[in-house]
Scaffold this motif. Structure first.
Motif, PDB file in Angstrom:
ATOM      1  N   GLN A 138       0.003  -4.738   3.060  1.00  0.00           N
ATOM      2  CA  GLN A 138       0.122  -3.383   3.606  1.00  0.00           C
ATOM      3  C   GLN A 138      -0.070  -2.308   2.535  1.00  0.00           C
ATOM      4  N   GLY A 139      -0.270  -2.757   1.289  1.00  0.00           N
ATOM      5  CA  GLY A 139      -0.444  -1.802   0.207  1.00  0.00           C
ATOM      6  C   GLY A 139       0.847  -1.276  -0.379  1.00  0.00           C
ATOM      7  N   HIS A 140       1.999  -1.884  -0.042  1.00  0.00           N
ATOM      8  CA  HIS A 140       3.298  -1.441  -0.551  1.00  0.00           C
ATOM      9  C   HIS A 140       3.628  -2.235  -1.819  1.00  0.00           C
ATOM     10  N   THR A 141       2.955  -1.911  -2.901  1.00  0.00           N
ATOM     11  CA  THR A 141       3.071  -2.705  -4.127  1.00  0.00           C
ATOM     12  C   THR A 141       4.487  -2.762  -4.688  1.00  0.00           C
ATOM     13  N   PRO A 142       5.221  -1.636  -4.821  1.00  0.00           N
ATOM     14  CA  PRO A 142       6.589  -1.739  -5.363  1.00  0.00           C
ATOM     15  C   PRO A 142       7.492  -2.637  -4.522  1.00  0.00           C
ATOM     16  N   MET A 143       7.364  -2.568  -3.198  1.00  0.00           N
ATOM     17  CA  MET A 143       8.186  -3.406  -2.328  1.00  0.00           C
ATOM     18  C   MET A 143       7.802  -4.873  -2.493  1.00  0.00           C
ATOM     19  N   ALA A 144       6.503  -5.146  -2.634  1.00  0.00           N
ATOM     20  CA  ALA A 144       6.053  -6.525  -2.839  1.00  0.00           C
ATOM     21  C   ALA A 144       6.601  -7.078  -4.141  1.00  0.00           C
ATOM     22  N   LEU A 145       6.496  -6.291  -5.212  1.00  0.00           N
ATOM     23  CA  LEU A 145       6.999  -6.740  -6.513  1.00  0.00           C
ATOM     24  C   LEU A 145       8.501  -7.017  -6.464  1.00  0.00           C
ATOM     25  N   ALA A 146       9.227  -6.201  -5.710  1.00  0.00           N
ATOM     26  CA  ALA A 146      10.679  -6.405  -5.599  1.00  0.00           C
ATOM     27  C   ALA A 146      10.991  -7.736  -4.929  1.00  0.00           C
ATOM     28  N   GLU A 147      10.236  -8.082  -3.883  1.00  0.00           N
ATOM     29  CA  GLU A 147      10.482  -9.360  -3.191  1.00  0.00           C
ATOM     30  C   GLU A 147      10.084 -10.547  -4.071  1.00  0.00           C
ATOM     31  N   SER A 183     -15.623  -6.103  -1.987  1.00  0.00           N
ATOM     32  CA  SER A 183     -16.643  -5.052  -1.889  1.00  0.00           C
ATOM     33  C   SER A 183     -16.071  -3.705  -1.476  1.00  0.00           C
ATOM     34  N   GLY A 184     -14.751  -3.633  -1.218  1.00  0.00           N
ATOM     35  CA  GLY A 184     -14.140  -2.364  -0.840  1.00  0.00           C
ATOM     36  C   GLY A 184     -13.636  -2.316   0.588  1.00  0.00           C
ATOM     37  N   LYS A 185     -13.653  -3.450   1.303  1.00  0.00           N
ATOM     38  CA  LYS A 185     -13.219  -3.448   2.706  1.00  0.00           C
ATOM     39  C   LYS A 185     -11.758  -3.001   2.847  1.00  0.00           C
ATOM     40  N   SER A 186     -10.889  -3.518   1.975  1.00  0.00           N
ATOM     41  CA  SER A 186      -9.472  -3.173   2.094  1.00  0.00           C
ATOM     42  C   SER A 186      -9.231  -1.698   1.777  1.00  0.00           C
ATOM     43  N   LEU A 187     -10.064  -1.104   0.916  1.00  0.00           N
ATOM     44  CA  LEU A 187      -9.924   0.329   0.630  1.00  0.00           C
ATOM     45  C   LEU A 187     -10.291   1.153   1.861  1.00  0.00           C
ATOM     46  N   VAL A 188     -11.354   0.762   2.538  1.00  0.00           N
ATOM     47  CA  VAL A 188     -11.730   1.458   3.771  1.00  0.00           C
ATOM     48  C   VAL A 188     -10.618   1.339   4.806  1.00  0.00           C
ATOM     49  N   GLU A 189     -10.059   0.145   4.925  1.00  0.00           N
ATOM     50  CA  GLU A 189      -8.973  -0.052   5.880  1.00  0.00           C
ATOM     51  C   GLU A 189      -7.767   0.819   5.521  1.00  0.00           C
ATOM     52  N   SER A 190      -7.409   0.864   4.235  1.00  0.00           N
ATOM     53  CA  SER A 190      -6.251   1.666   3.833  1.00  0.00           C
ATOM     54  C   SER A 190      -6.506   3.148   4.058  1.00  0.00           C
ATOM     55  N   LEU A 191      -7.754   3.581   3.903  1.00  0.00           N
ATOM     56  CA  LEU A 191      -8.118   4.961   4.185  1.00  0.00           C
ATOM     57  C   LEU A 191      -7.891   5.269   5.665  1.00  0.00           C
ATOM     58  N   LEU A 192      -8.368   4.381   6.531  1.00  0.00           N
ATOM     59  CA  LEU A 192      -8.226   4.594   7.969  1.00  0.00           C
ATOM     60  C   LEU A 192      -6.767   4.512   8.404  1.00  0.00           C
ATOM     61  N   ALA A 193      -6.002   3.608   7.776  1.00  0.00           N
ATOM     62  CA  ALA A 193      -4.627   3.369   8.204  1.00  0.00           C
ATOM     63  C   ALA A 193      -3.708   4.542   7.928  1.00  0.00           C
ATOM     64  N   THR A 194      -4.155   5.505   7.124  1.00  0.00           N
ATOM     65  CA  THR A 194      -3.320   6.692   6.901  1.00  0.00           C
ATOM     66  C   THR A 194      -3.250   7.567   8.148  1.00  0.00           C
ATOM     67  N   GLN A 195      -4.201   7.400   9.050  1.00  0.00           N
ATOM     68  CA  GLN A 195      -4.301   8.278  10.200  1.00  0.00           C
ATOM     69  C   GLN A 195      -3.507   7.737  11.393  1.00  0.00           C
ATOM     70  N   ALA A 196      -2.893   8.646  12.123  1.00  0.00           N
ATOM     71  CA  ALA A 196      -2.165   8.253  13.326  1.00  0.00           C
ATOM     72  C   ALA A 196      -3.148   7.660  14.336  1.00  0.00           C
ATOM     73  N   GLY A 197      -2.714   6.661  15.037  1.00  0.00           N
ATOM     74  CA  GLY A 197      -3.560   6.063  16.061  1.00  0.00           C
ATOM     75  C   GLY A 197      -4.497   4.997  15.546  1.00  0.00           C
ATOM     76  N   VAL A 198      -4.366   4.614  14.259  1.00  0.00           N
ATOM     77  CA  VAL A 198      -5.199   3.549  13.696  1.00  0.00           C
ATOM     78  C   VAL A 198      -4.294   2.375  13.326  1.00  0.00           C
ATOM     79  N   PHE A 199      -4.597   1.212  13.870  1.00  0.00           N
ATOM     80  CA  PHE A 199      -3.831   0.001  13.559  1.00  0.00           C
ATOM     81  C   PHE A 199      -4.665  -0.886  12.639  1.00  0.00           C
ATOM     82  N   ALA A 200      -4.107  -1.228  11.489  1.00  0.00           N
ATOM     83  CA  ALA A 200      -4.806  -2.072  10.519  1.00  0.00           C
ATOM     84  C   ALA A 200      -4.430  -3.529  10.761  1.00  0.00           C
ATOM     85  N   ALA A 201      -5.375  -4.315  11.239  1.00  0.00           N
ATOM     86  CA  ALA A 201      -5.120  -5.733  11.530  1.00  0.00           C
ATOM     87  C   ALA A 201      -5.475  -6.636  10.364  1.00  0.00           C
TER      88      ALA A 201
END
Length: 536
Positions: free
Chosen positions: A198-207, A335-353
């Protein structure tokens, strides 16, 4: 011992003193003594099912899984109604990666004992490994109906939900596992991988840190932490990696994880020659067991191109308006797919699968029922329904699974509302980043420069073919442009998708430090340059 049931024997069951002693030795971990006593009994009484059962449990502890399987079969030859023996047989079959046969054994145990929570849980694990995720989830839920406090079932439910790309439900399941077993290192580790996705690096590192603290020898948690951690001089985390690497008896998979982690640490510390040497050694070991067939890849690419010489007919659908609009982000790994997804996921109404495999799983399931029919319409309807359930009212749903490229024509026909984004990156950077990544599954091409170049060339041919046929439905996004001018690329992406960007939501900040990442390794890259040149 994973999945194994230690049945309680009544005193009458342990009529012979050696079996009483064997059970005590087994409980105390004195496995050789337990095995010796059980064998003495079986030599004198070959039909003694209790002795074979105890011996089977002992062999599991000794990691002699084939021997354990034979012991449980001896039990069942005498006592076919013994549910625990069916469960334990399934567990050792699973340990030997015979998931289909394991599932059959677990089903027999459940038929004999319908409220057998452990067997339901074990069956769910087997079905997950067979790719039958919905059934796997149902099995874990059934186990929890029987035993709500069963931490292992919560954990395995989390694993199935994670694989089904249901991240929030997986997080809840892992947290339930931890609440019932606070020392569940594996649950902390896997929860960390969901946060990482989900891109939550600090939370991942904590776990990952929690998992490492609970089990200092838990290599997978140390490896996952290392991938996200920035190493510095005199870093105690690096000392731990070296300690684990020196330990005798590490299995090949963990030894390989440690090699990749240490290589990454050397790169962080500026020792690029040392890092490259370790990456090369680690990839060479993986290539010994992962075989990439260049001929098969080329033939499959040729067959897809030959089959689809014109754009397919778009299928009408009355369900389009109520279902989320699918966005398929395609391109090579890294190639940058996850960056595009994270860009889109900032917007309301977008679900990142994420790397959702729903299309592929639904396609296989429907094709099994109707192998000779055109399943496009049914598949499109099933996918919309599944995405509507998964996204919970979102307007868009994003999938980044790279293998969707092989089904492009079918997706484009079955989902006329779908949008496509194709990600590109400078070939030398992309190839080297693939080489530096340890894939847990698939990507058999990733361990040798020639194989990587061959795969990239085959994929480039297929991408060019789809662009030629469906150009107006595909937006190309360059990684370098995305990280250097995110706002301009975001505007193009939004226009292509019909998405209105919320000006009050800041765009993610991307860093360009991986552009020209090949340069510190330049003196090692002549074979890669040559392979990429040959593939053009």
């Amino acid at each position: 011992m994973a999945g194994i049931r230690f049945a309680r024997f009544r005193q009458t069951d342990l009529e012979m003193k050696p079996l009483e002693e064997a059970a005590r030795h087994l409980k105390a971990g004195r496995l050789d003594e337990a095995a010796r006593l059980c064998l003495e009994v079986t030599r004198k009484a070959p039909e003694n099912s209790r002795a074979w059962y105890l011996l089977g449990n002992t062999r599991v502890g000794q990691k002699r899984h084939g021997d354990a399987e034979r012991c449980y079969r001896r039990v069942l030859a005498v006592r076919p109604e013994f549910a625990d023996a069916h469960n334990n047989l399934g567990a050792v079959l699973q340990l030997q990666e015979h998931s289909k046969r394991a599932a059959e054994s677990f089903r027999r145990a459940i038929a004999l004992m319908p409220d057998y929570a452990q067997a339901h849980c074990n069956l769910g694990v087997a079905l997950r490994r067979l790719g039958r995720l919905n059934e796997a989830i149902q099995c874990q839920q059934r186990a929890l109906e029987i035993a709500p406090d069963y931490a292992k079932a919560h954990y395995n439910l989390g694993n199935a939900l994670k694989e089904a790309c249901e991240a929030e439900a997986a997080i809840a399941a892992y947290r339930h596992a931890i609440s019932h077993n606070p020392d569940h290192a594996e649950a902390h580790n896997n929860l960390g991988t969901v946060f990482e996705g989900q891109g939550h690096t600090p939370m991942a590192l904590a776990e990952f840190s929690e998992a490492m603290a609970m089990d200092q020898d838990y290599v997978e948690a140390h490896y996952n932490f290392a991938l996200l951690h920035r190493f510095e001089a005199d870093d105690p985390t690096l000392d731990e990696l070296h300690r684990l690497d020196r330990q005798p008896g590490q299995n090949p998979q963990n030894r390989n994880r440690l090699a990749f982690a240490l290589a990454k640490a050397k790169a962080d510390l500026g020792d690029y020659d040392g890092a490259f040497s370790l990456f090369t050694q680690a990839n060479a070991r993986r290539r010994q067991r992962l075989s990439y067939d260049r001929s098969t890849e080329a033939q499959e690419t040729d067959a897809i191109i030959a089959e689809h010489t014109e754009p397919g007919t778009r299928l009408p659908s009355a369900e389009v308006s109520s279902a989320p609009i699918p966005i398929f982000v395609l391109g090579l790994s890294r190639s940058g797919k996850s960056l595009v997804e994270s860009l889109l996921a900032t917007q309301a109404g977008v679900f990142a699968a994420g790397e959702s495999e729903h299309w592929q799983r639904l396609r296989r399931a429907i094709k099994r029922k109707a192998p000779a029919q055109d399943i496009s319409a049914e598949l499109g309807a099933a996918y919309r329904k599944e995405m509507q359930r998964l996204s919970k009212g979102a307007r868009f749903v994003v999938s980044t699974l790279d293998t969707n490229i092989y089904s492009f024509a079918q997706i484009a026909a079955a989902l006329p509302e779908a949008r496509f984004i194709l990600c590109w990156r400078a070939p030398l950077d992309n190839a080297l980043l693939i080489y530096f990544k340890r894939y847990e599954r698939g990507h058999s091409y990733a361990n040798e420069f020639g194989d990587i170049a061959h795969f990239m060339a085959a994929r480039a041919r297929l991408q060019a073919h789809w662009q030629n046929l469906y150009g107006e439905r595909i937006l190309s996004v360059r990684y370098e442009a995305l990280v250097r001018d995110t706002a301009a690329v975001a505007a193009k992406v939004a226009a292509h998708l019909g998405l209105k960007l919320d000006p009050n939501i800041p765009l993610p900040v991307f860093h360009d430090d991986e552009i020209d990442g090949w340069k510190p390794y330049d003196k090692h890259l002549q074979p890669l340059r040559a392979a990429l040149s040959d593939g053009e």
